[in-house]
Scaffold this motif. Structure first.
Motif, PDB file in Angstrom:
ATOM      1  N   LEU A   1      43.287  34.327   5.066  1.00 27.39           N
ATOM      2  CA  LEU A   1      43.022  35.760   4.902  1.00 27.39           C
ATOM      3  C   LEU A   1      41.677  36.108   5.522  1.00 27.39           C
ATOM      4  N   GLY A   2      40.660  35.319   5.156  1.00 27.79           N
ATOM      5  CA  GLY A   2      39.322  35.554   5.703  1.00 27.79           C
ATOM      6  C   GLY A   2      39.313  35.472   7.215  1.00 27.79           C
ATOM      7  N   ILE A   3      39.959  34.430   7.756  1.00 26.04           N
ATOM      8  CA  ILE A   3      39.935  34.224   9.205  1.00 26.04           C
ATOM      9  C   ILE A   3      40.671  35.346   9.922  1.00 26.04           C
ATOM     10  N   ASN A   4      41.832  35.740   9.397  1.00 22.21           N
ATOM     11  CA  ASN A   4      42.606  36.805  10.038  1.00 22.21           C
ATOM     12  C   ASN A   4      41.818  38.098  10.127  1.00 22.21           C
ATOM     13  N   VAL A   5      41.223  38.478   9.002  1.00 18.85           N
ATOM     14  CA  VAL A   5      40.478  39.734   8.994  1.00 18.85           C
ATOM     15  C   VAL A   5      39.284  39.640   9.923  1.00 18.85           C
ATOM     16  N   ALA A   6      38.650  38.461   9.943  1.00 16.20           N
ATOM     17  CA  ALA A   6      37.501  38.280  10.828  1.00 16.20           C
ATOM     18  C   ALA A   6      37.919  38.464  12.286  1.00 16.20           C
ATOM     19  N   VAL A   7      39.068  37.895  12.635  1.00 11.52           N
ATOM     20  CA  VAL A   7      39.538  38.028  14.014  1.00 11.52           C
ATOM     21  C   VAL A   7      39.811  39.497  14.337  1.00 11.52           C
ATOM     22  N   LEU A   8      40.448  40.205  13.399  1.00 12.38           N
ATOM     23  CA  LEU A   8      40.685  41.636  13.605  1.00 12.38           C
ATOM     24  C   LEU A   8      39.369  42.374  13.803  1.00 12.38           C
ATOM     25  N   SER A   9      38.380  41.992  12.998  1.00 17.43           N
ATOM     26  CA  SER A   9      37.079  42.657  13.085  1.00 17.43           C
ATOM     27  C   SER A   9      36.465  42.443  14.467  1.00 17.43           C
ATOM     28  N   ILE A  10      36.570  41.197  14.954  1.00 23.45           N
ATOM     29  CA  ILE A  10      36.027  40.891  16.286  1.00 23.45           C
ATOM     30  C   ILE A  10      36.777  41.685  17.352  1.00 23.45           C
ATOM     31  N   VAL A  11      38.105  41.764  17.203  1.00 25.82           N
ATOM     32  CA  VAL A  11      38.909  42.511  18.184  1.00 25.82           C
ATOM     33  C   VAL A  11      38.462  43.967  18.229  1.00 25.82           C
ATOM     34  N   VAL A  12      38.301  44.569  17.055  1.00 22.41           N
ATOM     35  CA  VAL A  12      37.844  45.958  17.006  1.00 22.41           C
ATOM     36  C   VAL A  12      36.476  46.081  17.656  1.00 22.41           C
ATOM     37  N   ASP A  13      35.576  45.142  17.332  1.00 25.40           N
ATOM     38  CA  ASP A  13      34.235  45.179  17.920  1.00 25.40           C
ATOM     39  C   ASP A  13      34.299  45.146  19.440  1.00 25.40           C
ATOM     40  N   MET A  14      35.184  44.290  19.976  1.00 28.81           N
ATOM     41  CA  MET A  14      35.260  44.169  21.424  1.00 28.81           C
ATOM     42  C   MET A  14      35.835  45.428  22.056  1.00 28.81           C
ATOM     43  N   LEU A  15      36.838  46.014  21.427  1.00 33.46           N
ATOM     44  CA  LEU A  15      37.400  47.275  21.915  1.00 33.46           C
ATOM     45  C   LEU A  15      36.310  48.335  21.956  1.00 33.46           C
ATOM     46  N   VAL A  16      35.584  48.440  20.830  1.00 32.98           N
ATOM     47  CA  VAL A  16      34.527  49.448  20.753  1.00 32.98           C
ATOM     48  C   VAL A  16      33.486  49.195  21.820  1.00 32.98           C
ATOM     49  N   TYR A  17      33.157  47.923  22.026  1.00 32.55           N
ATOM     50  CA  TYR A  17      32.129  47.567  23.010  1.00 32.55           C
ATOM     51  C   TYR A  17      32.541  48.026  24.409  1.00 32.55           C
ATOM     52  N   SER A  18      33.819  47.807  24.765  1.00 29.47           N
ATOM     53  CA  SER A  18      34.234  48.191  26.115  1.00 29.47           C
ATOM     54  C   SER A  18      34.269  49.711  26.245  1.00 29.47           C
ATOM     55  N   LEU A  19      34.628  50.412  25.157  1.00 31.82           N
ATOM     56  CA  LEU A  19      34.591  51.874  25.199  1.00 31.82           C
ATOM     57  C   LEU A  19      33.163  52.364  25.371  1.00 31.82           C
ATOM     58  N   GLN A  20      32.243  51.651  24.721  1.00 35.41           N
ATOM     59  CA  GLN A  20      30.846  52.062  24.820  1.00 35.41           C
ATOM     60  C   GLN A  20      30.312  51.863  26.233  1.00 35.41           C
ATOM     61  N   LEU A  21      30.765  50.798  26.897  1.00 33.06           N
ATOM     62  CA  LEU A  21      30.345  50.579  28.278  1.00 33.06           C
ATOM     63  C   LEU A  21      30.734  51.772  29.135  1.00 33.06           C
ATOM     64  N   LEU A  22      31.940  52.259  28.913  1.00 36.49           N
ATOM     65  CA  LEU A  22      32.432  53.436  29.628  1.00 36.49           C
ATOM     66  C   LEU A  22      31.508  54.618  29.382  1.00 36.49           C
ATOM     67  N   GLN A  23      31.167  54.791  28.090  1.00 35.06           N
ATOM     68  CA  GLN A  23      30.299  55.911  27.746  1.00 35.06           C
ATOM     69  C   GLN A  23      28.942  55.789  28.429  1.00 35.06           C
ATOM     70  N   GLU A  24      28.445  54.542  28.463  1.00 32.05           N
ATOM     71  CA  GLU A  24      27.144  54.329  29.090  1.00 32.05           C
ATOM     72  C   GLU A  24      27.187  54.669  30.581  1.00 32.05           C
ATOM     73  N   THR A  25      28.317  54.368  31.215  1.00 30.95           N
ATOM     74  CA  THR A  25      28.473  54.726  32.621  1.00 30.95           C
ATOM     75  C   THR A  25      28.363  56.235  32.783  1.00 30.95           C
ATOM     76  N   ILE A  26      29.096  56.952  31.947  1.00 37.12           N
ATOM     77  CA  ILE A  26      29.048  58.414  32.006  1.00 37.12           C
ATOM     78  C   ILE A  26      27.625  58.899  31.787  1.00 37.12           C
ATOM     79  N   GLU A  27      26.957  58.262  30.799  1.00 38.60           N
ATOM     80  CA  GLU A  27      25.602  58.658  30.467  1.00 38.60           C
ATOM     81  C   GLU A  27      24.674  58.474  31.669  1.00 38.60           C
ATOM     82  N   SER A  28      24.824  57.324  32.358  1.00 42.38           N
ATOM     83  CA  SER A  28      23.925  57.044  33.485  1.00 42.38           C
ATOM     84  C   SER A  28      24.153  58.047  34.596  1.00 42.38           C
ATOM     85  N   ILE A  29      25.404  58.445  34.793  1.00 37.35           N
ATOM     86  CA  ILE A  29      25.680  59.496  35.791  1.00 37.35           C
ATOM     87  C   ILE A  29      24.921  60.754  35.419  1.00 37.35           C
ATOM     88  N   CYS A  30      25.049  61.147  34.153  1.00 34.65           N
ATOM     89  CA  CYS A  30      24.406  62.368  33.686  1.00 34.65           C
ATOM     90  C   CYS A  30      22.918  62.326  33.926  1.00 34.65           C
TER      91      CYS A  30
END
Lengths: 572, 572
Positions: free
Chosen positions: B19-48
Motif C-alpha cells: 500500500l505504502g509503495i503503491n501510493v508513493a509511486v503514484l505520488s512520484i508520478v503526479v510530481d513528475m507530471l506536474v514538473y513537466s507542466l511547470q517546465l512548459l509554464q517556465e518556457t512561456i514565462e521566459s518568452i514573456c
C-alpha cells in the motif's frame, strides 16, 4: 454560560500546566540530588586513582571505600523504601498500565509512596548502579496528578469523577516520560503505547500540553541552574551530516534490527527467569529472603567491585558514569582508524582507547551491563529500565558499526555513530515493544537525518520481538500477578478466518433429562468445569448449565459412599 | 497453527508495505507530471520576460499566453473530473473522516474516482493555482487501499470484513499524508487527528509501517530520478543554529500564535461564507451555475492575470512558484539589514529584493494568497488546503519576524526564519485544529531546535482556534451536508458539573388523562416537538410521548373548524 465554560477551560489547562511544572521541578530536584551524590563518588574515585596500584593496602582501602559507597547508598535506598512506602519499589509503568485499565491498586498513589519513591530513586541513581529514572518518574507524575486531583476536588467537584482522574493520570504518564528525556512528543506517544490500547485524540492533546509545560520548565531551569548558554537543546545532541549513511547500508541496518530483536527478547526472558528463580529456588530463598537488606548488599557490592575504576572497571568502563557513555557511542567519529571517517578526539580516547583492544572493551561493557542491568532491576529499590536498555542498545550498535567499519571499509564509508543511534532505538523498541521510541530518539539526538534506518530497524525489532516474547512491562505485570487484561488478539487475518468450530469441543457434550448416572460420571471425568444442560437429545436446546462441582456433590448425595452405606443399613 | 499465524502476519504486513509503495509511486508520478507542466509554464514565462515591456502588443500577447496556459489547465482538470468522476472534486479529508466514522459514501472509493483524482490533481497543480496535494493524496491512498482490499479478498476472505477494511483505510490516510511531505511520523499523527476521535495503538503501528514504506520509496525514487546526492533529506531542510532564538523571545512567539489563531479562524470563516454565497446568491447562481466551466475559467483567468510575472505578479510573487517561497521564508538570514543576522544571498534577493519595499511585497503576497487560496478551493477540481495555509503561515511569520528584526534589533537578535517556521506551524494548526502539525514541521525542516516556540504557539493557536471556529475540515463536512457525528463535548470541567437540571425545562410540562383541551392547546403553542404523557399528575410516571403534530391533528379532529362546522350542521 459561555463565560463559565471559558473559566472552566482555563482552570483545566492550568491544572495540566501545573502538573507539568510540578513534575519538572521534582525531576530537577532529583537530578540535583543525584549530581551532588555523584560529586561525592568522584571524590572517592579520585582518591582511588591517586593511590593507584602502588601499595596493595592502599588499593584495597580505595576499593573498599568505592564499594561501600555504592552499597551504603543502595541499602539506604532499599531501607527507606522498605519502611516508608514499599509500593515505590520497581518501575511503576506496569502498575500504571493496570491502574489506567481500571484496576484499583491500594496505597499506590499516596503522598507516602511519593516521598518514598523520590528519595529512593535519588539514592539509587546516586549509587551508580545501572538503572534509569523514566519508570519511577511515570509513577511520581501519576502520584502528583492524583494528589492534585484530590486537592482540586475541594474547589471543584468535577475532579472527584473517576473518568476525570483517569484523564489526568494518562496525561501524567506522558509528563513523566517527557520530564525524564525532555522529549515531549516522543514522551506522549511512548506513554500512550506503554499504558493503553485505545486512546482518544483528546487525551493526546492534554498529554501534549502537560508534557510541553514540563519539558519547557526543565529546559528553562537547567539553563539557569547549570549556567549553560544553550538553554534549549537536545539531551545527547548529535552532529551527523545528512549523508552520514547511504541507502546501500539499509540491509546492514535490517540485520542490526533483527539482532536487537533477538537480544531484546533474551533480555526479557532472562529477567523473568531470574525473578522466578529468586522466588522459587530453595537456596535463593534461604540466602536472600531472610531480611530485606541481604540481597541489596550482596548485589550492589558485586556490581561496585566489578565496576571499580582502579580494578575490573578498567575493562568494563567504570571511570565514566553509565549515562555519559551515550555521548561516546553517539559521537560522530570512529573509535578505530581506517574507515574513512574521522577518528575520535582526545576526550573519548581517554574513556576507551588506552585500555587494550577497544572492541573487546565494548564486548565486555555489553556483557557486564547486560547482566547487571537485569540484576539491578531485581533489587528492591525504585528503578527504571529504559535508560539501561537504551545505553545497551547504543553499545551494541556501536560495536556492530565499528566491526563493519573495519571489515567493510572498502565497500561503505561507515559511520559507527549512526549504528549506535539505530541500535539504541531498535534494542529499546524490542524490549518495550513500542514504535514511538523512534520519535524519542529524534528528540534526544536532535537530528532527523537517520529517520529511514531508525524506522526500518525499529519496525523490524518490534515485529520480531512481539512474535518471540511479550514486552518487558507485560512480563512484570505477569510476574507480579497484577490484574492483567490480555491484549486484543494480534492484528492478522487469523482473527477473521478462525471459526468457533476450530477451537470448540466437537461433538458437543451435554446432559439432559434422559442422561443416566453413567453419563454424568463420564462427564465428571472430563476436564470441563461447566456442563451445558439441554431439553432433549434431539432438539439440543440450551436450558442452562451445571458446574462440575455441583454434579459431583449431587452424585455423592445420590450414589456416594455415605448414601450407599445408609441405603445398605436401611435395607438391612 | 503457529505457521498459519506467521504466514497471515506476513501477508498482512506485506499488504501494508505494498500500500505504502503503491501510493508513493503514484505520488512520484503526479510530481513528475506536474514538473513537466511547470517546465512548459517556465518556457512561456521566459518568452514573456524576454519580450518585456518594449512593445505593448508583445506584452499583451505574453500576458494572454500566460493566462490561457493557467486557464486551459484548470478547465481541462475541471472538465476531466466533471466527466470521469465528479467525486474527485475537493480535498478528500472531510469525506474520509465521515467514511472512517462508518458512513458509506457511494462511488467514493472506486477506480474511476482514482483516475479522475490523479489526472485532475496533476493538471490543477500544474496550472499553478495555489492549492496543495495532501488532501487529494489522502483520498487517492484510500482508494488504492480499498481496491487492494477488493483484490485481496479474492485470495483471503478476511479482507471482506468491514472492520478490516476500516483498518486499511486508516492506514491509508496516514500513507497519504506521509507521501506528500515525506514525513511519516507527523503524517500518521496528523491523519489520526484529522480523521478520528479515538484510535487503537494497533492501527497507529500499522499506519506507521505503511507510512514508512511510502516515505522510504519516495526518498529512494527521488534520489534515483532527480539524481541528487542526498537521497534522504528533509523537504525544506533548514540550517538554524541551536541558539537561533532566546528564551526571552517566547512572549513574541505567544503573540504570533494568537495572531495566527485569529487569522486562521478568519480563513475558515471566509471560506464558509464564500461557499454559501456562491450557493445562495441569485447573481452568483445566475453567473456561475449555468455550466461547469464558467466558474473555473473566470477564477483561473483572474488569478493568472494577478500573478503574471510581467505584470501585477511582480508585486505579489509570480516569478517563482508558490511552493518555492517556503525555502525563502525558512532561509536562515534576514531580508533587511541591521538586525545582527546575516543578510540573505543573491538567490533570495532576486526573488524579493528588487521590487521596492520588501515588507510591502510580503504584505501583498499574504493578501493575494489569503484571498486566492480560499477562492481556488472553491473551483471544482481536486485540491488540497494544507500547503497553501502552510505557506501563508510561513509568510505571516516571516513578515512578523522581519518587522521585529527591524524595530526590536536593539533588544533581541531576531532570526526571522525561525518566526517563519513557527508561523507556518501555528497557522496550519489553527486552521486544521491539529497538534501533530508540530511534529510534521520538525520532519519537514529536519531540525528540532525550535521545539519550544513551535509547541507553545501551536498549542495556543489550537486552543484559541478551537474556541472561535470549528476546523476547516469539519466546516467542509457541514457545508457539504455529509453525515456528521458531532464531537464529544470539550474536555473541561463543565462536562462534569453541568446537571440535567441546568438545561431542562422546569417545571416539567406533561399531559395526562385529566388534561383539558385547553391544556393541550397551551402545549401546542410551546415550541416542544414531542410532549411526555404521564399516568397522573401526582405520580408523574412516564407512559409515553406524543408529537406536537399528532396533537394538532387530534385537536383539529375534535374541535377544529371543519369538525365544528359539521357539529353545527348536525345540530341545525
Amino acid at each position: 454560560r459561555k463565560l463559565k465554560s471559558l473559566s472552566n477551560l482555563l482552570s483545566d489547562w492550568m491544572f495540566l500546566g501545573l502538573l507539568g511544572i510540578n513534575v519538572a521541578v521534582l525531576s530537577i530536584v532529583v537530578d540535583m540530588l543525584v549530581y551532588s551524590l555523584q560529586l561525592l563518588q568522584e571524590t572517592i574515585e579520585s582518591i582511588c586513582i591517586n593511590c593507584g596500584q602502588e601499595s596493595y593496602l592502599q588499593w584495597t582501602a580505595g576499593m573498599l571505600a568505592w564499594c561501600s559507597y555504592t552499597t551504603v547508598l543502595v541499602v539506604l535506598s532499599a531501607g527507606f523504601v522498605n519502611y516508608v512506602g514499599p509500593r515505590a519499589i520497581g518501575s511503576g509503568i506496569p502498575e500504571m498500565k493496570t491502574i489506567i485499565r481500571g484496576v484499583v491498586l491500594i496505597d499506590y498513589l499516596t503522598l507516602r509512596t511519593l516521598i518514598s519513591k523520590v528519595v529512593g530513586i535519588s539514592l539509587a541513581l546516586g549509587s551508580g548502579i545501572p538503572i534509569g529514572k523514566m519508570g519511577p518518574f511515570v509513577h511520581i507524575a501519576s502520584v502528583v496528578a492524583n494528589q492534585m486531583c484530590i486537592l482540586a476536588s475541594k474547589f471543584d467537584v468535577a475532579y472527584k469523577e473517576e473518568s476525570r482522574r483517569m484523564e489526568c493520570l494518562a496525561a501524567a504518564c506522558a509528563v513523566g516520560v517527557a520530564c525524564t528525556f525532555s522529549a515531549p512528543v516522543g514522551g506522549v506517544l511512548f506513554a500512550i503505547e506503554v499504558t493503553t490500547m485505545y486512546f482518544s485524540v483528546r487525551s493526546y492533546w492534554r498529554g501534549f500540553f502537560a508534557a510541553c509545560c514540563g519539558a519547557t520548565t526543565i529546559r528553562l531551569l537547567r539553563g539557569y541552574l547549570v549556567q549553560t548558554e544553550v538553554t534549549v537543546n537536545a539531551f545527547y545532541q548529535t552532529s551527523f551530516r545528512p549523508d552520514a549513511f547511504s541507502v546501500n547500508e539499509i540491509p546492514l541496518f535490517i540485520i542490526l534490527g533483527l539482532l536487537c530483536a533477538g537480544l531484546g527478547s533474551l533480555y526479557t526472558k532472562i529477567y523473568r527467569h531470574l525473578v522466578l528463580f529468586l522466588r522459587n529456588n530453595q537456596y535463593a530463598k534461604h540466602l536472600f529472603q531472610r531480611h530485606w537488606f541481604v540481597y541489596p548488599i550482596f548485589i550492589s557490592f558485586i556490581y561496585a567491585f566489578v565496576s571499580f575504576p582502579g580494578g575490573l572497571g578498567t575493562f568494563s568502563t567504570g571511570r565514566i558514569r553509565f549515562g555519559t557513555n551515550l555521548k561516546d557511542f553517539f559521537a560522530n567519529c570512529a573509535f578505530l582508524n581506517g574507515s574513512g571517517v574521522t577518528e575520535c578526539g582526545h576526550e573519548i580516547y581517554s574513556h576507551w582507547m588506552n585500555r587494550g583492544n577497544i572492541l573487546m572493551l565494548l564486548v565486555l561493557f555489553i556483557i557486564v551491563h547486560f547482566i547487571f542491568s537485569i540484576i539491578s532491576f531485581t533489587i528492591p529499590v525504585p528503578s527504571g529500565v529504559f535508560l539501561p536498555i537504551f545505553v545497551l542498545g547504543a553499545a551494541l550498535g556501536r560495536l556492530y558499526g565499528e566491526i563493519i567499519a573495519i571489515y567493510a571499509a572498502h565497500v561503505f564509508v561507515v559511520n559507527p555513530g549512526v549504528y549506535a543511534v539505530v541500535g539504541a532505538a531498535a534494542f529499546s523498541a524490542s524490549v518495550t515493544h513500542t514504535v514511538s521510541v523512534s520519535v524519542m530518539i529524534f528528540e534526544i539526538t536532535g537530528q532527523l537525518h537517520f529517520i529511514l534506518p531508525v524506522m526500518t530497524s525499529v519496525m523490524l525489532a518490534n515485529a520480531v520481538g512481539a512474535f518471540m516474547q511479550s514486552s518487558f512491562f507485560d512480563t512484570i505485570i505477569k510476574i507480579k500477578n497484577l490484574p492483567f487484561l490480555p491484549d486484543i488478539p494480534p492484528s492478522n487475518n487469523l482473527v477473521y478466518t478462525t471459526k468457533a468450530e476450530d477451537i470448540m469441543v466437537a461433538p458437543v457434550k451435554f446432559l439432559c433429562k434422559l442422561s443416566t448416572f453413567h453419563d454424568i460420571q463420564d462427564m465428571i471425568k472430563t476436564e470441563f468445569r461447566v456442563v451445558p444442560v439441554v431439553d432433549s437429545e434431539s432438539t439440543q436446546m440450551l436450558i442452562g448449565t451445571v458446574s462440575r462441582k455441583r454434579l459431583i456433590h449431587l452424585m455423592n448425595n445420590q450414589i456416594g459412599d455415605h448414601v450407599r452405606k445408609l441405603e445398605a443399613e436401611r435395607r438391612v
